[in-house]
Design an enzyme around this catalytic site. Structure first.
Site, PDB file in Angstrom:
ATOM      1  N   TYR A   1      38.456  42.913  35.736  1.00  0.00           N
ATOM      2  CA  TYR A   1      38.169  42.288  37.052  1.00  0.00           C
ATOM      3  C   TYR A   1      37.487  43.354  38.024  1.00  0.00           C
ATOM      4  CZ  TYR A   1      40.047  41.210  41.852  1.00  0.00           C
ATOM      5  OH  TYR A   1      40.042  40.740  42.959  1.00  0.00           O
TER       6      TYR A   1
ATOM      7  N   LYS B   1      34.225  43.250  40.408  1.00  0.00           N
ATOM      8  CA  LYS B   1      34.074  43.298  41.875  1.00  0.00           C
ATOM      9  C   LYS B   1      33.040  44.437  42.363  1.00  0.00           C
ATOM     10  CE  LYS B   1      36.401  40.114  43.431  1.00  0.00           C
ATOM     11  NZ  LYS B   1      36.356  39.318  44.463  1.00  0.00           N
TER      12      LYS B   1
END
Ligand code: NAD
Length: 330
Positions: free
Chosen positions: A150, A154
């Site tokens: 994740y 980002k």
């Protein structure tokens, strides 16, 4: 106060927790709002009140589909990009899907926005980008190695944003949110965030489960502060404030033990039996950083950002909302 008004705004992920709070504010300020969402984690009830508003349009679709992104960005002034698959554990379990949505989907939104001539794109970045950098408070220029898929997605968003600004002359601003909480944050499912999970447990008389010894701390940020940061980023005009990233947080940290104590204290007012509940402690989670605290100086200086809600103010409002939510549901 910098607010968005009389604009046509696309909110991707608008049926989610943060997106639906942003839309609520936009619709009070004479904007036209397009919401693009595939309901992967968003909820129809989050936008139910907006559906009858003639200034609101829902496009049910996937940001992984470029044609859908092109339809959604047509005639748009501002994009507030919230759509993504959140949660560190989800990305550890299924990195392919997190990457496809968070990176591939983001790239589609950028390409579509570029071709549609959108003036400003504000996108949800993440405090997870600080990774293994243990420095506190976190300052925008000092990041570490990512600790989860994740976090990679980002960070890649930030890299693409920077490249699109340089190569295509677009205006992009990334907002690194720190542990956002508030009304409409989903308390259910395997990937629920810690505040709704703890509130749900305590309301139901169940001991909340803490990963680790409870000393891990976070800069918990009430959603109204995030809405404010989006508005300021979407409307700022000074050159040095554009094409960069900002921490969006409260600028103070609260440990998980303190969090449970605060929730208990607020709930005890309504349910005295909650005061006797003791949390349970389990192993730490893969990919979790021990502490998180933001410097919000850059957002204060360049965006004029000023949190309207400190942690306790926000928690009080959130708990009021969850009490109504669980009473209506159960
Ligand atoms: P959320 O899950 O409530 O909202 C995300 C929304 O995106 C949902 O409505 C979901 O259905 C939608 N979505 C997911 N995949 C999609 C796809 N392929 N196509 C179209 N829509 C899709 O999460 P949130 O907490 O509101 O997070 C919003 C944004 O903020 C995300 O980008 C997240 O990574 C980021 N963020 C959140 C936090 C936090 O603490 N909540 C912290 C840092 C960053």
């Amino acid at each position: 106060m910098s607010i968005i008004k009389n604009k046509k705004v696309l909110v991707t992920g608008g049926a989610g927790f943060i997106g639906s709070n942003i839309i609520g504010k936009l619709l009070t300020q004479n904007n036209e709002v397009v919401c693009l969402d595939n309901f992967a984690t968003g909820k129809r009830e989050n936008i139910a009140n907006y559906l009858t508003n003639s200034s609101f349009k829902l496009i049910e679709g996937d940001i992984r589909d470029l044609l859908v992104c092109r339809e959604a960005t047509k005639d748009i002034d501002i994009v507030l990009h919230q759509a993504a698959l959140g949660s560190v554990p989800r990305s550890v379990n299924d990195p392919l899907t997190s990457n496809a949505v968070n990176v591939g989907g983001f790239l589609n939104v950028l390409v579509a926005a570029r071709d549609a001539g959108v003036k400003r794109i504000v996108y949800a970045a993440s405090s997870s980008t600080y990774g293994d950098n243990e420095q506190l408070p976190k300052v925008e220029d000092h990041i570490g190695q990512p600790l989860s898929p994740y976090a990679v997605t980002k960070y890649v968003n930030e890299l693409y944003a920077s490249v699109f600004a340089r190569v295509y002359g677009m205006e992009l601003i990334g907002l690194r949110y720190f542990n956002v909480f508030g009304p409409r944050q989903d308390p259910d499912g395997a990937y629920a965030a810690v505040i709704p999970l703890f509130v749900k447990s305590l309301i139901n008389g169940v001991p909340p489960k803490i990963n680790g010894d409870g000393s891990f701390s976070r800069d918990f940020t009430y959603v109204a502060n995030v809405v404010q940061a989006n508005e300021r980023a979407a409307t700022v005009h000074t050159k040095e404030a554009i094409n960069t990233v900002y921490n969006v947080a409260c600028g103070s940290r609260v440990s998980l033990n303190e969090l449970v104590a605060s929730i208990k204290e607020l709930l005890t007012e309504y349910q005295p039996e909650v005061s006797a509940i003791i949390p349970e402690y389990g192993p730490e989670r893969v990919g979790d950083v021990p502490h998180s605290l933001a410097s919000i100086e850059k957002a204060k200086t360049l965006l004029g950002y000023c949190p309207s809600h400190q942690f306790h103010d926000g928690l009080k409002e959130a708990i009021g909302w969850y009490r109504d939510f669980f009473i209506m549901r159960d």
